[in-house]
Design an enzyme around this catalytic site. Structure first.
Site, PDB file in Angstrom:
ATOM      1  N   GLY A  87       1.026  -1.317   0.033  1.00 31.32           N
ATOM      2  CA  GLY A  87       0.063  -0.124  -0.060  1.00 31.32           C
ATOM      3  C   GLY A  87       0.405   1.154  -0.114  1.00 31.32           C
ATOM      4  O   GLY A  87       2.170   1.692  -0.094  1.00 31.32           O
TER       5      GLY A  87
ATOM      6  N   ASN B 149     -12.723  -5.964  11.970  1.00 31.70           N
ATOM      7  CA  ASN B 149     -12.063  -6.982  11.279  1.00 31.70           C
ATOM      8  C   ASN B 149     -10.685  -6.498  11.798  1.00 31.70           C
ATOM      9  O   ASN B 149     -10.752  -5.636  11.212  1.00 31.70           O
ATOM     10  CB  ASN B 149     -12.288  -6.695   9.918  1.00 31.70           C
ATOM     11  CG  ASN B 149     -11.562  -7.434   9.170  1.00 31.70           C
ATOM     12  OD1 ASN B 149     -11.252  -8.607   9.042  1.00 31.70           O
ATOM     13  ND2 ASN B 149     -11.418  -6.804   7.591  1.00 31.70           N
TER      14      ASN B 149
ATOM     15  N   HIS C 237      37.868  13.341  34.866  1.00 30.40           N
ATOM     16  CA  HIS C 237      37.250  14.722  34.463  1.00 30.40           C
ATOM     17  C   HIS C 237      37.174  15.539  33.151  1.00 30.40           C
ATOM     18  O   HIS C 237      39.198  15.688  32.835  1.00 30.40           O
ATOM     19  CB  HIS C 237      37.743  16.016  36.006  1.00 30.40           C
ATOM     20  CG  HIS C 237      38.230  15.493  37.511  1.00 30.40           C
ATOM     21  ND1 HIS C 237      37.004  15.308  37.643  1.00 30.40           N
ATOM     22  CD2 HIS C 237      38.866  14.530  37.914  1.00 30.40           C
ATOM     23  CE1 HIS C 237      37.531  14.831  39.204  1.00 30.40           C
ATOM     24  NE2 HIS C 237      38.871  14.134  38.965  1.00 30.40           N
TER      25      HIS C 237
HETATM   26  C1  UD1 Z   1      -8.392  -3.471   5.869  1.00 27.44           C
HETATM   27  C2  UD1 Z   1      -9.309  -4.269   6.143  1.00 27.44           C
HETATM   28  C3  UD1 Z   1     -10.463  -3.698   7.343  1.00 27.44           C
HETATM   29  C4  UD1 Z   1      -9.570  -4.217   7.787  1.00 27.44           C
HETATM   30  C5  UD1 Z   1      -8.360  -3.138   8.724  1.00 27.44           C
HETATM   31  C6  UD1 Z   1      -8.000  -3.981   9.586  1.00 27.44           C
HETATM   32  C7  UD1 Z   1      -9.597  -3.936   3.207  1.00 27.44           C
HETATM   33  C8  UD1 Z   1     -10.547  -3.251   2.053  1.00 27.44           C
HETATM   34  N1  UD1 Z   1     -10.221  -3.870   3.975  1.00 27.44           N
HETATM   35  O1  UD1 Z   1      -8.338  -1.965   5.971  1.00 27.44           O
HETATM   36  O2  UD1 Z   1     -11.708  -4.734   6.790  1.00 27.44           O
HETATM   37  O3  UD1 Z   1     -10.523  -3.699   9.010  1.00 27.44           O
HETATM   38  O4  UD1 Z   1      -6.992  -3.607   7.172  1.00 27.44           O
HETATM   39  O5  UD1 Z   1      -6.837  -3.204   9.949  1.00 27.44           O
HETATM   40  O6  UD1 Z   1      -8.622  -4.877   3.451  1.00 27.44           O
HETATM   41  N2  UD1 Z   1      -2.427  -3.185   1.194  1.00 27.44           N
HETATM   42  C9  UD1 Z   1      -1.612  -4.102  -0.680  1.00 27.44           C
HETATM   43  N3  UD1 Z   1      -1.844  -3.777  -0.990  1.00 27.44           N
HETATM   44  C10 UD1 Z   1      -3.154  -2.619  -1.775  1.00 27.44           C
HETATM   45  C11 UD1 Z   1      -3.583  -1.521  -0.238  1.00 27.44           C
HETATM   46  C12 UD1 Z   1      -3.264  -2.514   0.553  1.00 27.44           C
HETATM   47  O7  UD1 Z   1      -0.753  -4.552  -0.194  1.00 27.44           O
HETATM   48  O8  UD1 Z   1      -3.330  -2.538  -2.807  1.00 27.44           O
HETATM   49  C13 UD1 Z   1      -1.124  -3.714   1.835  1.00 27.44           C
HETATM   50  C14 UD1 Z   1      -1.362  -2.019   3.384  1.00 27.44           C
HETATM   51  O9  UD1 Z   1      -0.178  -2.067   2.424  1.00 27.44           O
HETATM   52  C15 UD1 Z   1      -1.449  -2.253   4.435  1.00 27.44           C
HETATM   53  C16 UD1 Z   1      -2.853  -3.374   4.056  1.00 27.44           C
HETATM   54  O10 UD1 Z   1      -2.888  -3.907   3.202  1.00 27.44           O
HETATM   55  O11 UD1 Z   1      -0.618  -3.115   4.972  1.00 27.44           O
HETATM   56  C17 UD1 Z   1      -4.098  -3.224   4.101  1.00 27.44           C
HETATM   57  O12 UD1 Z   1      -4.525  -2.153   3.849  1.00 27.44           O
HETATM   58  P1  UD1 Z   1      -4.806  -0.679   4.418  1.00 27.44           P
HETATM   59  O13 UD1 Z   1      -5.156   0.375   3.456  1.00 27.44           O
HETATM   60  O14 UD1 Z   1      -4.362  -0.487   5.775  1.00 27.44           O
HETATM   61  O15 UD1 Z   1      -6.250  -1.372   4.842  1.00 27.44           O
HETATM   62  P2  UD1 Z   1      -7.476  -0.490   6.195  1.00 27.44           P
HETATM   63  O16 UD1 Z   1      -7.792   0.627   5.418  1.00 27.44           O
HETATM   64  O17 UD1 Z   1      -6.321  -0.334   7.060  1.00 27.44           O
END
Ligand code: UD1
Ligand code: CA
Length: 488
Positions: free
Chosen positions: A13, A177, A370
């Site tokens: 992400g 979740n 010192h």
């Molecule tokens: C996600 C969950 C949510 C949960 C929460 C818990 C989804 C759609 N939602 O939301 O239900 O409550 O985690 O913390 O999954 N990442 C990728 N590729 C992408 C997007 C994200 O590898 O295209 C990785 C990010 O780097 C991160 C993880 O996936 O480490 C979670 O992504 P993030 O955008 O933080 O999801 P949340 O909005 O927190």
């Protein structure tokens, strides 16, 4: 043991909500990068693990390689299009019966909780199982909400809350979740391509797989664990919250092992630090990664120690800084001392205030108490170094060594122009600039002799008279009294 399981960690992400321009996954929490939390945990289970990378992938891969060699797989997601897309990209890696999936930004999860998830998954023969937690703080709106009704269990993402508001209103919406799932590979293979495109964000949400399973009447299991262990980190504020939790866990563990804290709320102790029982840690002390403190040590306020080993009964007075060095037992350091550069301080040594020691060895029972600078030096046993002494170890191009042998006595304010060797039981006179070796038992005096000017008061009076004569002559000649003339 988790058998027939492989793991996927999502780390691609963009960390948009972090607003630092950098991937959050290499940001440190208690001295350890965020991504290393799930990575270390999975490594301890010895299950094959794939990391999905994308945004700033080089720094993440470099970090993982440094810690795990080539003992992991990497899949490049390219442009991140959501958690569902991230998992889809790993499809070619799947080989085990079950696939465990972890968000990379959930560092507080514990091994026994993953084991409990696995056990429930196996026991209930579910197609997928995931972790939930209760969070009653309505301001924390970053989590998918877990709702259950006649249609089964589903996850509603924050971007869709408005759409589901009537459903959410009638539900206990405090269940969230955690972003940690285990799935049968056969189910994952059948359903990963069915994830819909989210209309509001354009992403593929992995959480939709729960909704699809429920629709088809398949078994989805959950386990519920404390919210503090599943906190996801999306913002710097959430990072801070999580770090407070981790920090109090670390400090609490040390208390259980017999470490006494002056004011625990003000200290900083990284992961991978060791502290012996009976040790006292004062206010504001910082113990960084790779530091080991022996038993019964005393670390006074605002001292900072990194990459160093202190043996038992070492006393660090306040405001001292020790870096990449070894201090043997019963030695005293500080206050305001700076010891660094792989320095080795032997037992019963006394290093005092405003002393800096760099790339040196100090033998047992020696005293440097010192305002000294000791660099690139080898100091023997029972050496006494007087106040203000320094090694002049750098000629502008190269560093040179100073050796001071056992039982030498160094007078205050001696300067050693290195390279130079001071023999055993040798002396230097105070204020000496030592440019040549001093033999054993010799006294080196290297300074100009004192000259006393006799009748100095009379000389001062003569100067004053002369000045008055010059003033008088000036006034007579110009008929003016300039401001600048002294009146005394
Ligand atoms: C996600 C969950 C949510 C949960 C929460 C818990 C989804 C759609 N939602 O939301 O239900 O409550 O985690 O913390 O999954 N990442 C990728 N590729 C992408 C997007 C994200 O590898 O295209 C990785 C990010 O780097 C991160 C993880 O996936 O480490 C979670 O992504 P993030 O955008 O933080 O999801 P949340 O909005 O927190
Ligand atoms: Ca997150």
């Amino acid at each position: 043991m988790l058998s027939n399981v492989e793991a996927i960690v999502l780390a691609a992400g963009k960390s948009t909500r972090f607003k630092t321009g950098k991937t959050k996954l290499i940001e440190k929490i208690c001295g350890q990068e965020m991504i290393l939390y799930p990575a270390t945990l999975l490594n301890s289970f010895k299950i094959p693990t794939t990391f999905v990378v994308g945004y700033q992938k080089e720094s993440i891969i470099e970090l993982l390689t440094k810690n795990f060699g080539d003992n992991f797989n990497v899949v490049d997601q390219g442009t991140p299009q959501g958690t569902g897309h991230a998992i889809l990209c790993t499809q070619s890696q799947w080989s085990q019966e079950h696939v465990l999936i972890l968000n990379g930004d959930t560092p507080l999860i514990k091994p026994n909780q993953l084991r409990a998830l696995y056990d429930k998954h196996i026991k209930t023969n579910a197609v997928m199982s995931f972790i939930t937690a209760y969070n009653i703080d309505p301001s924390l709106n970053n989590y998918g909400k877990v709702v259950e009704d006649e249609d089964g269990i589903r996850i509603v993402e924050p971007s869709d809350f408005a759409q589901f508001s009537d459903k959410l209103d009638n539900q206990d919406v405090s269940c969230v979740n955690a972003g940690i799932y285990i799935l049968k590979r056969s189910f994952l293979t059948d359903y990963i391509n069915k994830l819909p495109h989210n209309k509001n964000t354009g992403e593929y949400y992995f959480t939709e797989i729960v909704n699809l399973a429920s629709k088809d009447g398949l078994t989805v299991s959950t386990i519920n664990i404390p919210f503090d262990t599943v906190r996801g980190i999306n913002t710097l504020r959430e990072l801070w919250n999580a770090e407070q939790i981790k920090k109090s866990e670390i400090i609490g563990d040390w208390m259980e092992k017999g470490v006494r804290f002056g004011s625990a709320q003000n200290v900083l102790i990284d992961l991978n630090v060791n502290i012996g029982p009976g040790t006292y840690v004062g206010t504001g002390v910082q113990l960084f990664q790779g530091t080991s403190i022996g038993a019964n040590c005393h670390l006074e306020a605002f001292s900072s120690i990194s990459g160093s080993t202190l043996e038992d009964f070492v006393h660090i007075y306040s405001h001292s800084n020790i870096k990449n060095s070894v201090i043997k037992h019963h030695s005293y350091i500080g206050p305001f001392a700076h010891v660094r550069g792989n320095t080795k301080v032997d037992e019963h040594v006394n290093i005092g205030n405003f002393v800096e020691i760099n790339r040196s060895q100090v033998g047992a029972y020696s005293r440097i108490r010192h305002m000294c600078y000791i660099g690139d030096a080898k100091i023997g046993k029972h050496v006494s170094i007087g106040a203000g002494s320094i090694t002049c170890n750098f000629d502008g191009i190269e560093k040179h060594t100073t050796e001071i042998k056992d039982s030498a006595f160094i007078g205050s304010n001696t300067a050693f122009v290195a390279p130079v060797i001071i023999g055993e039981q040798a002396y230097t006179a105070a204020g000496s600039v030592i440019t040549h070796n001093v033999p054993d038992k010799a006294l080196a005096i290297a300074r100009s002799r004192q000259t006393n000017k006799e009748d100095y008061e009379m000389v001062k009076q003569q100067k004053k008279n002369l000045s008055q004569q010059i003033q008088a002559a000036y006034i007579a000649a110009t008929k003016t009294v300039p401001d600048s003339f002294e009146t005394t």
